[in-house]
Design an enzyme around this catalytic site. Structure first.
Site, mmCIF file in Angstrom:
data_model
loop_
_atom_site.group_PDB
_atom_site.id
_atom_site.type_symbol
_atom_site.label_atom_id
_atom_site.label_comp_id
_atom_site.label_asym_id
_atom_site.label_seq_id
_atom_site.Cartn_x
_atom_site.Cartn_y
_atom_site.Cartn_z
ATOM 1 N N CYS A 1 0.139 3.680 2.830
ATOM 2 C CA CYS A 1 0.664 3.219 4.124
ATOM 3 C C CYS A 1 2.165 3.490 4.211
ATOM 4 O O CYS A 1 2.690 3.734 5.299
ATOM 5 C CB CYS A 1 0.419 1.729 4.299
ATOM 6 S SG CYS A 1 -1.303 1.275 4.042
ATOM 7 N N CYS B 1 0.842 -1.196 0.000
ATOM 8 C CA CYS B 1 0.000 0.000 0.000
ATOM 9 C C CYS B 1 0.879 1.249 0.000
ATOM 10 O O CYS B 1 1.631 1.484 0.955
ATOM 11 C CB CYS B 1 -0.904 -0.027 1.232
ATOM 12 S SG CYS B 1 -1.703 1.537 1.595
ATOM 13 N N ASP C 1 33.346 20.306 -12.981
ATOM 14 C CA ASP C 1 34.074 19.110 -12.552
ATOM 15 C C ASP C 1 33.685 18.652 -11.155
ATOM 16 O O ASP C 1 34.169 17.625 -10.692
ATOM 17 C CB ASP C 1 35.587 19.318 -12.648
ATOM 18 C CG ASP C 1 36.078 20.460 -11.759
ATOM 19 O OD1 ASP C 1 35.303 20.874 -10.875
ATOM 20 O OD2 ASP C 1 37.198 20.924 -11.954
ATOM 21 N N ASP D 1 34.324 23.740 -8.895
ATOM 22 C CA ASP D 1 33.100 24.471 -9.215
ATOM 23 C C ASP D 1 31.973 24.221 -8.218
ATOM 24 O O ASP D 1 30.817 24.476 -8.522
ATOM 25 C CB ASP D 1 32.628 24.088 -10.621
ATOM 26 C CG ASP D 1 33.616 24.527 -11.692
ATOM 27 O OD1 ASP D 1 33.982 25.710 -11.694
ATOM 28 O OD2 ASP D 1 34.036 23.688 -12.492
ATOM 29 N N ASP E 1 31.634 24.891 -17.533
ATOM 30 C CA ASP E 1 33.031 25.207 -17.273
ATOM 31 C C ASP E 1 33.800 24.744 -18.521
ATOM 32 O O ASP E 1 33.292 23.921 -19.286
ATOM 33 C CB ASP E 1 33.480 24.437 -16.028
ATOM 34 C CG ASP E 1 34.941 24.672 -15.702
ATOM 35 O OD1 ASP E 1 35.388 25.817 -15.808
ATOM 36 O OD2 ASP E 1 35.633 23.698 -15.368
#
Length: 791
Positions: A97, A94, A678, A682, A484
């Site tokens: 549930c 369920c 990378d 970054d 980048d």
């Protein structure tokens, strides 16, 4: 050996290369056995044998950090180690549930977080290390029994899974027998003629055999205040049919509902197994080398530095370095690449690779819990916890939809007989009961999470790790893609292509000066200079070392001051330099403020990058932007060859965040900005973007931690694959939503007007749910070569 462990927070650490220098110098401290600096989270983890002198060790660490990075604030963090535990929820069928269980388990003392993965039938719990595991398991079982008494909680593990499958099969067999006996009695009552009493008894026994479990669940749920669920709807509808003496239809509805549920469970289990097979990369054993012999052990018991042997056809069980043997390894389970890679001595291999030919001896570099395969499996399993907006919408919708329909059915049963002449209660009660049967939202509640779970599994098989359904759905709306340059669109493999000395300086001397400046840096440019120098750098001659962020490096060697960096460094230090326009990365050098010349370093564009940019345009990405710290000439040259819309060059790390902020203001409210980098340098930009994508994340812990999506190879074209999988997932999810709503809407109207009977109502409920589940399974069968679909 007793060791002490500490975790420190490094506030203000914004330099990735400095992080590696800090790590390197701390490793050299006496008694330090293990140290790691995670730049993405700004955390330093330290392990030392000097337990008695732990405070002194911490002070030595502080001194190193103060010397290398004076602006970094070091603070101690009390390490509250948590343990992640997984439990199998046997018999959980369920979806409503599952959400209730998740909410209840989170309230248990000692549980830091809980997440129920309904498609995988798993409960993932994070507990504090000081908690009593037996008590926590007892509390979990108690809470779950309150919500779902028939669900059995077991610790997840390989040895349990076989038993669990056997018990599940046994349960399905008993269910089938019970339904068969009930169906037989139902057939006897329909085919043969009996007295009213005998007929009622036969139908009654048949009904109890078929629907007794549903009635029991309904009573239990009502006693706990959980009224509006499928058990309640089916109980009211069928008991109501009995009350108006529609015995055959009452039993038939319950019988077909239960048969439908059985097929539905079978379909869900099939989809679970299909998804599990996509991620069947967990190694079963490791061949540990002990002296001249090998013994088979579990991967969890192998330590760093141990030697393991991997034979042809076996999975590599742990991350490590090849020390002996050569072979071809199949990486497709991890990266989606069909072409095998060569494993040679000195090369790295990762857990999950499959050895195709030769015998490999591997020195283990990471424990199993820290291995790439373990992180990927954990990531994919936990991804179901981050729900997509569509999932959240359906959960909320189902919460209000069912009560509304129940009260609507009550109105249908009571109002027409009171206000319409000739209308009878039995006639309109029957219609109301039909509406109740139709109203169950199972088709939506089960199939939609299953669709996103399958999408995440299918993406991982294609070498794309998506951290949640929310990110998978967000990929549909990417309109601005920001990249980048180095290591993302270019190979990041730099080579010295030109040495241009000035004045009395020679090429050899220029390279020697540059090597002194770059010897402590881990940047690809620095590595290329050291590689070109080809000799051991006499680091003991370096008297002072200073890294000037965004400019370059200043060192003092043998009384001479050496400057190595970009034009901004030359301007800052008042050095007259060459004004030539050069395509390539240029490192300018000055000795004692006298210009010494420059070194040109070139980087190649990846073969895959032009195709990736074209595919993104075809998929409807409106703007492609590249951000780079490189000079304008290099940036424009790369941008032009790739057909990018904009190139923003000569940027410092904090400038990249500013540029992303500006681009964010250009997008619409429902549009998304994706940044691809990378995953290490970054990290701030990855965090700021709507979707942060780390390139080449295979084996990179920082990349996996920092990004929302991780491309396991260095191929930018995987971005298009990720977007196509996201669109396929969304398409299938919305097919299910529209189909379920449309069919239920039509049958609700037909039921209210007396056209649809209970038989049609069963199809509108169970049949639609079954079709939706089977449709959701299609998302896993994704072919990367299928046509692109633009929006």
């Amino acid at each position: 050996m007793v060791t002490g462990r500490k975790e420190l927070l490094l506030e203000g650490l914004n330099c990735a290369s400095c992080a590696s220098k800090i790590e390197e110098q701390i490793k050299a401290l006496a008694g330090v056995t293990e140290v790691s600096v995670n730049f993405a989270t700004k955390k330093l983890s330290l392990e030392t044998e000097r337990v008695e002198e732990l405070e002194q060790v911490i002070q030595e660490v502080r001194n190193i950090i103060r010397k290398l990075e004076p602006d970094v604030t070091v603070s101690e963090k009390k390490v509250d180690f948590t343990q992640k535990k997984a439990f199998l929820l046997m018999g959980l069928d369920c979806a409503n549930c599952a959400a209730k269980i998740e909410s209840q388990v989170q309230n248990i003392s000692g549980v830091k977080s809980a997440m129920v993965n309904f498609p995988a039938k798993k409960l993932l719990v994070e507990v504090s290390s000081g908690s009593n595991n037996a008590d926590i398991l007892s509390h979990i079982q108690e809470r779950i029994k309150r919500i779902e008494p028939d669900v059995e909680v077991r610790p997840a593990g390989e040895e349990k899974k076989v038993l669990a499958r056997e018990e599940e099969k046994h349960g399905e067999k008993m269910e089938t027998i019970r339904l068969a006996v009930g169906a037989l009695l139902f057939a006897v009552a329909i085919v043969f003629t009996f007295s009213f009493t005998t007929e009622a008894v036969l139908y009654g026994i048949s009904y109890l055999l078929v629907g007794g479990e549903v009635l029991l669940k309904s009573v239990r749920n009502i006693s706990r205040g959980q009224v509006f669920d499928e058990n309640f709807l089916m109980s009211i509808a069928t008991l109501g049919a009995f009350a108006i003496r529609q015995f055959p239809e009452a039993v038939a509805v319950m019988l077909f509902y239960q048969v439908g549920e059985l097929f539905q469970d079978y379909a869900v289990n099939r989809s679970r197994k299909s998804i599990a097979s996509l991620m069947d990369i967990r190694p079963d054993f490791a061949n540990l080398k002990v002296g001249n012999e090998t013994k088979q052990v579990s991967p969890e018991s192998v330590n760093i530095g141990d030697i393991i042997v991997v034979k042809p056809g076996e999975k590599v069980p742990l991350d490590g370095k090849v020390v002996e043997g050569t072979s071809m390894v199949d990486t497709s389970a991890m990266t989606g690449e069909s072409v095998p890679r060569e494993a040679v001595p000195g090369g790295d291999v990762l857990a999950g690779f499959i050895n195709k030919s030769g015998v490999l001896s591997i020195e283990v570099t990471k424990k199993f819990a820290e291995s790439t395969v373990s992180k990927i499996l954990d990531l994919v399993e936990n991804a179901a916890g981050k729900k997509a907006p569509t999932e959240n919408f359906i959960t909320k919708f189902a919460r209000y939809y069912t009560p509304v329909v129940v009260f609507g059915a009550l109105g249908i049963a009571l109002l027409p007989p009171l206000f319409i002449p000739g209308a009878t209660f039995s006639q309109w009660i029957y219609r109301a009961l039909v509406v109740l049967v139709i109203s169950c939202p199972c088709a939506l509640v089960i199939s939609i999470p299953l669709g996103f779970f399958g999408g995440i599994g299918g993406a991982s098989r294609n070498g794309v790790l998506v951290k949640g359904g929310n990110y998978l759905e967000a990929l549909n709306n990417v309109k601005i893609a920001v990249f980048d340059k180095t290591g993302t669109l270019t190979k990041g493999v730099f080579k010295v292509t030109s040495l241009v000395p000035a004045g009395d300086f020679s090429k050899d001397k220029l390279l020697e000066y540059a090597s002194f400046a770059e010897v402590h840096s881990n940047h690809p440019i620095a590595k290329s200079i050291i590689e070109a120098y080809g000799q051991k750098v006499a680091t003991e001659k370096i008297e002072t070392y200073e890294e000037i962020s965004g400019h370059g490096i200043k060192v003092k060697v043998g009384g001479e001051e050496i400057l190595a960096g970009n034009i901004k460094l030359m301007k800052k230090e008042g050095v007259e330099y060459s004004q030539e326009q050069i395509v390539g990365t240029v490192v300018h050098l000055a000795v004692n403020k006298k210009y010494a010349g420059y070194i040109v370093i070139s980087d190649e564009i990846k073969e895959d990058s032009p195709r990736a940019m074209q595919q993104l345009k075809e998929l409807g990405v409106r703007k492609l932007v590249m951000l780079t710290g490189d000079n304008q000439a290099v940036g424009q040259a790369v941008g032009k060859s790739l057909g990018l819309d904009e190139v923003r060059a000569e940027l410092l790390p904090d400038h990249k965040v500013e540029q992303v902020e500006k681009l964010n203001r250009e997008k619409g409210p429902k549009e998304r900005l994706m940044f691809v980098g990378d995953g290490i340098n970054d990290a701030p930009v990855l965090a700021r973007a709507d979707i942060g994508v780390a390139m080449g994340g295979l084996g990179s812990d920082a990349a996996i931690e920092a990004a929302d999506v991780v491309l396991m190879t260095d191929e930018p074209s995987k971005l298009a694959t990720a977007i196509k999988i996201a669109r396929r997932t969304r398409g299938i999810v919305w097919q299910n939503i529209i189909m379920a709503m449309l069919v239920k809407g039509i049958f609700l109207v037909l039921g209210a007007f007396g056209v649809a009977t209970m038989w049609e109502a069963v199809f509108a409920d169970v049949g639609v749910a079954l079709i939706a589940i089977l449709n959701a399974m299609r998302v896993m069968r994704f072919n990367p070569a299928e046509p692109l679909v633009a929006r």
